[in-house]
Design a protein around this motif. Structure first.
Motif, PDB file in Angstrom:
ATOM      1  N   TYR A 140     -36.133  79.676  69.340  1.00  0.00           N
ATOM      2  CA  TYR A 140     -34.925  79.090  69.917  1.00  0.00           C
ATOM      3  C   TYR A 140     -33.776  79.249  68.927  1.00  0.00           C
ATOM      4  CZ  TYR A 140     -38.101  76.900  73.246  1.00  0.00           C
ATOM      5  OH  TYR A 140     -39.050  76.687  74.231  1.00  0.00           O
ATOM      6  N   THR A 141     -32.624  79.578  69.458  1.00  0.00           N
ATOM      7  CA  THR A 141     -31.425  79.726  68.631  1.00  0.00           C
ATOM      8  C   THR A 141     -30.318  78.829  69.178  1.00  0.00           C
ATOM      9  OG1 THR A 141     -32.005  82.027  68.137  1.00  0.00           O
ATOM     10  CG2 THR A 141     -29.739  81.334  67.694  1.00  0.00           C
ATOM     11  N   GLY A 142     -29.806  77.944  68.314  1.00  0.00           N
ATOM     12  CA  GLY A 142     -28.726  77.050  68.694  1.00  0.00           C
ATOM     13  C   GLY A 142     -27.533  77.224  67.780  1.00  0.00           C
ATOM     14  N   LYS A 143     -27.035  76.108  67.261  1.00  0.00           N
ATOM     15  CA  LYS A 143     -25.849  76.146  66.397  1.00  0.00           C
ATOM     16  C   LYS A 143     -25.968  75.048  65.361  1.00  0.00           C
ATOM     17  CE  LYS A 143     -20.775  75.903  66.643  1.00  0.00           C
ATOM     18  NZ  LYS A 143     -19.612  75.672  67.559  1.00  0.00           N
ATOM     19  N   GLU A 144     -25.814  75.407  64.084  1.00  0.00           N
ATOM     20  CA  GLU A 144     -25.926  74.415  63.037  1.00  0.00           C
ATOM     21  C   GLU A 144     -24.675  73.538  62.973  1.00  0.00           C
ATOM     22  OE1 GLU A 144     -24.503  77.722  62.686  1.00  0.00           O
ATOM     23  OE2 GLU A 144     -26.052  78.173  61.195  1.00  0.00           O
ATOM     24  N   ALA A 145     -24.861  72.337  62.452  1.00  0.00           N
ATOM     25  CA  ALA A 145     -23.754  71.401  62.224  1.00  0.00           C
ATOM     26  C   ALA A 145     -24.262  70.309  61.288  1.00  0.00           C
ATOM     27  CB  ALA A 145     -23.272  70.785  63.537  1.00  0.00           C
ATOM     28  N   HIS A 146     -23.331  69.577  60.679  1.00  0.00           N
ATOM     29  CA  HIS A 146     -23.726  68.469  59.823  1.00  0.00           C
ATOM     30  C   HIS A 146     -24.293  67.356  60.707  1.00  0.00           C
ATOM     31  CE1 HIS A 146     -23.709  65.289  56.878  1.00  0.00           C
ATOM     32  NE2 HIS A 146     -23.285  66.133  55.921  1.00  0.00           N
ATOM     33  N   ALA A 147     -25.498  66.917  60.382  1.00  0.00           N
ATOM     34  CA  ALA A 147     -26.197  65.978  61.252  1.00  0.00           C
ATOM     35  C   ALA A 147     -25.548  64.604  61.290  1.00  0.00           C
ATOM     36  CB  ALA A 147     -27.658  65.851  60.810  1.00  0.00           C
ATOM     37  N   ALA A 148     -24.721  64.259  60.281  1.00  0.00           N
ATOM     38  CA  ALA A 148     -24.038  62.959  60.260  1.00  0.00           C
ATOM     39  C   ALA A 148     -22.554  63.075  60.553  1.00  0.00           C
ATOM     40  CB  ALA A 148     -24.244  62.283  58.900  1.00  0.00           C
ATOM     41  N   VAL A 149     -21.908  64.088  59.997  1.00  0.00           N
ATOM     42  CA  VAL A 149     -20.453  64.213  60.131  1.00  0.00           C
ATOM     43  C   VAL A 149     -20.043  64.696  61.521  1.00  0.00           C
ATOM     44  CG1 VAL A 149     -18.394  65.398  59.250  1.00  0.00           C
ATOM     45  CG2 VAL A 149     -20.166  64.610  57.664  1.00  0.00           C
TER      46      VAL A 149
END
Length: 395
Positions: A177-186
């Motif tokens: 699966y390919t999604g999109k990374e991001a800061h999990a808190a910010v």
């Protein structure tokens, strides 16, 4: 009716196995001591072919595979293949006892070489890598290594003796699966969580289990679930194995599993890809006459095979030998190894595979395989049957 052979040739192959007993046990222990994984069995291949090369077998590579070989002896019109496996399991080593398989196959081949001319046989020892993962026999079949083989035999160690062993059809896939990374808190709202897709897919698989047909099953692992807890995972992956009683039921299960995999992508907004890991393993379908002959040999040696009426209820995982038995007459009996309650793919079985019970399986397996082939060669109707099937395949 198949039965125990009482010919001088049957006794002769048994004496040959007894004569080379020390070499066979040494071979089994040596392979066991240096376990190698699928398609990397370089030392194991060399060890397995060494004894037959010394005897005069002609050894050639097969299918462009570095760890596959075909070793032939004789020029008879009945060509019989003996399959040797020698790959090991990650971390568990030879917990499936392939060291026993290789040594017993070598023993049977050496014994049959002694009677090849008299019985008008061609003996072919087939070094078949990557049974645990990769489908070495399937690749060898596609390259023509079995084209002239009229019948193929091998044994496999296990917790009990089973003359007409059966197996399940199998396929294995990688799901990514390919999604999109991001800061999990910010800014988690900017991410597309590939690990969540894995979770959704596994929940769907779990709910599917209620609706499986008998014999269908699946099992899998997460091979990538992200790298850091404070980063929404861009990538995640799983590996799943699917099994069923036969290939048709396997394909039906694959379709249902495809929906579960797609559900993970749909629910999370990820892209996903499903890729086959190896060729499909077809179900093992043992030849009845050869199986009955092997059963008689088990009884003659004092073994206690599972009653014939119970054999079908004891599927033995999956094997690429199933593909061979779909092409030509063959057997894959299980020769019992006492392992203090451990079964295959457990550490206790790996230990037993190089112990006294494993050594007994090497010698008994070689004897029973060789005597079964002698019985085939000496039974005109059965010899003509398998030879005729080979001729029809060739045409």
């Amino acid at each position: 009716m198949a039965g125990v052979s009482h010919s001088s040739f049957a006794d002769g192959v048994e004496h040959t196995v007894a004569r080379v007993r020390g070499d066979l046990i040494e071979l089994s222990h040596s392979i066991h001591a240096e376990p190698e994984l699928a398609f990397h069995e370089h030392r194991s291949r060399a060890k397995t072919q060494a004894l037959v090369a010394e005897r005069g077998f002609e050894v050639v590579p097969v299918a462009g595979l570095d760890t596959a070989f075909r070793a032939s002896f004789g020029s008879g019109d009945l060509v019989v293949g003996v399959c040797a496996e020698y790959d090991a399991l990650p971390e568990l080593g030879h917990a499936c006892g392939h060291n026993i398989i290789a040594a017993s196959a070598v023993g049977a081949a050496l014994a049959l070489a002694e009677v090849a001319d008299a019985l008008n046989l061609t003996v072919v020892l087939l070094g078949t890598p990557a049974e645990e993962a990769g489908g070495g026999k399937v690749l060898m079949m596609e390259a023509g290594a079995f084209d002239d083989v009229a019948a193929a035999v091998m044994m496999h160690p296990g917790p009990v003796d089973i003359a007409a062993a059966r197996s399940l059809a199998l396929s294995e896939v990688n799901v990514s699966y390919t999604g999109k990374e991001a800061h999990a808190a910010v800014a988690p709202f900017l991410g597309v969580n590939a690990a969540d897709a894995v979770t959704v897919a596994q929940v769907a698989v779990g709910l599917l289990r209620q609706h499986l047909f008998p014999g269908q099953m699946m099992h899998g692992i997460v091979t990538d679930g992200g790298q850091a807890p404070n980063v929404v995972p861009r990538h995640a992956s799983m590996r799943y194995t699917m099994r069923a009683n036969d290939t048709a039921a396997l394909h039906a299960l694959e379709e249902k599993m495809a929906g579960c995999f797609a559900a993970g992508a749909l629910a999370t907004g990820c892209q996903h890809r499903v890729e086959s890991v190896s060729p499909i393993y077809q179900e093992l379908t043992p030849d009845p006459w050869l199986s009955q002959t092997f059963r008689s040999e088990m009884l003659r040696l004092g073994r206690a095979p599972v009653p014939a009426e119970l054999e079908a209820a004891l599927p033995l995982g999956s094997t690429d030998m199933g593909n061979v038995t779909q092409l030509l007459p063959g057997i894959h009996p299980v020769v019992g190894v006492e392992a203090n309650g451990a079964s295959v793919h457990q550490p206790g079985f790996a230990e037993a595979a190089a112990g006294p019970a494993g050594d007994a399986a090497v010698i008994d397996g070689a004897i029973m395989l060789a005597r079964t082939v002698v019985a085939l060669a000496e039974t005109p109707a059965e010899r003509d049957r398998v030879a005729g099937l080979a001729e029809r395949r060739a045409s």
